[in-house]
Design a protein around this motif. Structure first.
Motif, PDB file in Angstrom:
ATOM      1  N   LYS A  96      -0.663  11.864  -8.456  1.00 53.74           N
ATOM      2  CA  LYS A  96      -1.684  12.570  -7.679  1.00 53.74           C
ATOM      3  C   LYS A  96      -1.569  12.352  -6.176  1.00 53.74           C
ATOM      4  CE  LYS A  96      -5.097  12.587 -11.363  1.00 53.74           C
ATOM      5  NZ  LYS A  96      -6.450  12.195 -11.763  1.00 53.74           N
ATOM      6  N   LYS A  97      -0.674  11.433  -5.790  1.00 49.60           N
ATOM      7  CA  LYS A  97      -0.474  11.111  -4.361  1.00 49.60           C
ATOM      8  C   LYS A  97      -1.750  10.606  -3.701  1.00 49.60           C
ATOM      9  CE  LYS A  97       3.774  12.475  -4.617  1.00 49.60           C
ATOM     10  NZ  LYS A  97       4.666  11.505  -5.164  1.00 49.60           N
ATOM     11  N   THR A  98      -2.540   9.847  -4.466  1.00 51.54           N
ATOM     12  CA  THR A  98      -3.749   9.234  -3.902  1.00 51.54           C
ATOM     13  C   THR A  98      -3.403   7.829  -3.422  1.00 51.54           C
ATOM     14  OG1 THR A  98      -4.396   8.493  -6.103  1.00 51.54           O
ATOM     15  CG2 THR A  98      -5.346  10.564  -5.334  1.00 51.54           C
ATOM     16  N   PRO A  99      -4.114   7.320  -2.414  1.00 48.71           N
ATOM     17  CA  PRO A  99      -3.804   5.991  -1.890  1.00 48.71           C
ATOM     18  C   PRO A  99      -4.044   4.902  -2.936  1.00 48.71           C
ATOM     19  CG  PRO A  99      -5.741   6.904  -0.793  1.00 48.71           C
ATOM     20  CD  PRO A  99      -5.220   7.953  -1.705  1.00 48.71           C
ATOM     21  N   GLN A 100      -3.119   3.955  -2.985  1.00 46.20           N
ATOM     22  CA  GLN A 100      -3.232   2.859  -3.938  1.00 46.20           C
ATOM     23  C   GLN A 100      -2.572   1.617  -3.364  1.00 46.20           C
ATOM     24  OE1 GLN A 100      -1.073   4.247  -7.424  1.00 46.20           O
ATOM     25  NE2 GLN A 100       0.775   3.179  -6.794  1.00 46.20           N
ATOM     26  N   GLN A 145       0.853  -1.185   0.000  1.00 47.24           N
ATOM     27  CA  GLN A 145       0.000   0.000   0.000  1.00 47.24           C
ATOM     28  C   GLN A 145       0.886   1.231   0.000  1.00 47.24           C
ATOM     29  OE1 GLN A 145      -3.126  -0.089   2.897  1.00 47.24           O
ATOM     30  NE2 GLN A 145      -3.779   1.992   2.446  1.00 47.24           N
ATOM     31  N   PHE A 153      -6.613   1.466  -6.899  1.00 47.37           N
ATOM     32  CA  PHE A 153      -6.720   2.706  -6.137  1.00 47.37           C
ATOM     33  C   PHE A 153      -7.735   2.588  -5.007  1.00 47.37           C
ATOM     34  CE2 PHE A 153      -5.251   3.431 -10.408  1.00 47.37           C
ATOM     35  CZ  PHE A 153      -4.055   4.069 -10.153  1.00 47.37           C
ATOM     36  N   ASN A 196     -13.674   7.502  -5.619  1.00 40.02           N
ATOM     37  CA  ASN A 196     -14.124   7.483  -7.013  1.00 40.02           C
ATOM     38  C   ASN A 196     -13.450   6.414  -7.865  1.00 40.02           C
ATOM     39  OD1 ASN A 196     -11.618   8.689  -7.130  1.00 40.02           O
ATOM     40  ND2 ASN A 196     -12.223  10.250  -8.610  1.00 40.02           N
ATOM     41  N   SER A 197     -12.472   5.691  -7.294  1.00 40.51           N
ATOM     42  CA  SER A 197     -11.781   4.668  -8.087  1.00 40.51           C
ATOM     43  C   SER A 197     -11.497   3.383  -7.306  1.00 40.51           C
ATOM     44  CB  SER A 197     -10.475   5.237  -8.658  1.00 40.51           C
ATOM     45  OG  SER A 197      -9.680   5.764  -7.626  1.00 40.51           O
ATOM     46  N   LEU A 230       1.198   5.505  -2.139  1.00 38.28           N
ATOM     47  CA  LEU A 230       0.561   6.631  -2.806  1.00 38.28           C
ATOM     48  C   LEU A 230       0.944   6.632  -4.278  1.00 38.28           C
ATOM     49  CD1 LEU A 230       1.218   9.458  -0.181  1.00 38.28           C
ATOM     50  CD2 LEU A 230      -0.892   8.157  -0.514  1.00 38.28           C
ATOM     51  N   SER A 231       0.006   7.048  -5.128  1.00 41.54           N
ATOM     52  CA  SER A 231       0.321   7.138  -6.550  1.00 41.54           C
ATOM     53  C   SER A 231       1.391   8.207  -6.760  1.00 41.54           C
ATOM     54  CB  SER A 231      -0.936   7.461  -7.361  1.00 41.54           C
ATOM     55  OG  SER A 231      -1.403   8.760  -7.055  1.00 41.54           O
ATOM     56  N   ALA A 236      -9.090   5.597  -3.455  1.00 40.28           N
ATOM     57  CA  ALA A 236      -9.927   6.791  -3.370  1.00 40.28           C
ATOM     58  C   ALA A 236     -11.369   6.410  -3.721  1.00 40.28           C
ATOM     59  CB  ALA A 236      -9.410   7.866  -4.320  1.00 40.28           C
TER      60      ALA A 236
END
Length: 126
Positions: free
Chosen positions: A38-42, A32, A64, A68-69, A34-35, A66
């Motif tokens: 965009k530094k979103t959790p993935q 786990q 991902f 929305n994904s 961050l991208s 987040a």
């Protein structure tokens, strides 16, 4: 100095993409993080191809977390046959799962002259 490596003549010299096909694979890793953009959790997933061809080759998939994904993560969890509940899942339940993966190809996002593999579909193998 001689360096002995069995079957060295058969070792690939680069990361040539796998031919589009359906392969048997095992989920051998997940981390786990961050991208990068965009530094979103993935979650970064590692799949290891099982024979008869390309045995041992690794493929990687990002899913991902987040809102929305997060469907990308659920698609992988369901696809590998791991258990989940209304409040989530354990990545440890995915490790070691065997799956049939449909692998395709696409141009690299940063360098369109390079071709990358993409996992298009994951189906559990019992």
């Amino acid at each position: 100095m001689r360096v002995p490596i069995p079957d060295f003549d058969k070792v690939e010299t680069g990361f040539e993409p796998l031919p589009p096909n359906t392969y048997e694979a095992i989920i051998t890793g997940c981390v786990q993080g961050l991208s990068s953009q965009k530094k979103t959790p993935q979650i970064d997933w590692e799949f290891t191809i099982q024979g008869p061809t390309h045995s041992g080759r690794k493929l990687f998939q990002h899913t991902f977390l987040a809102a929305n994904s997060v469907f990308t993560t659920k698609r992988l969890v369901v696809g590998c046959g791991a258990p989940f509940s209304a409040d989530g899942f354990n990545t440890e339940d995915c490790l070691g799962k065997r799956a049939s993966i449909v692998v395709g190809q696409k141009p690299n996002n940063m360098d369109s002259s390079r071709i990358d593999n993409v996992i298009e579909k994951i189906t559990p193998i019992s």
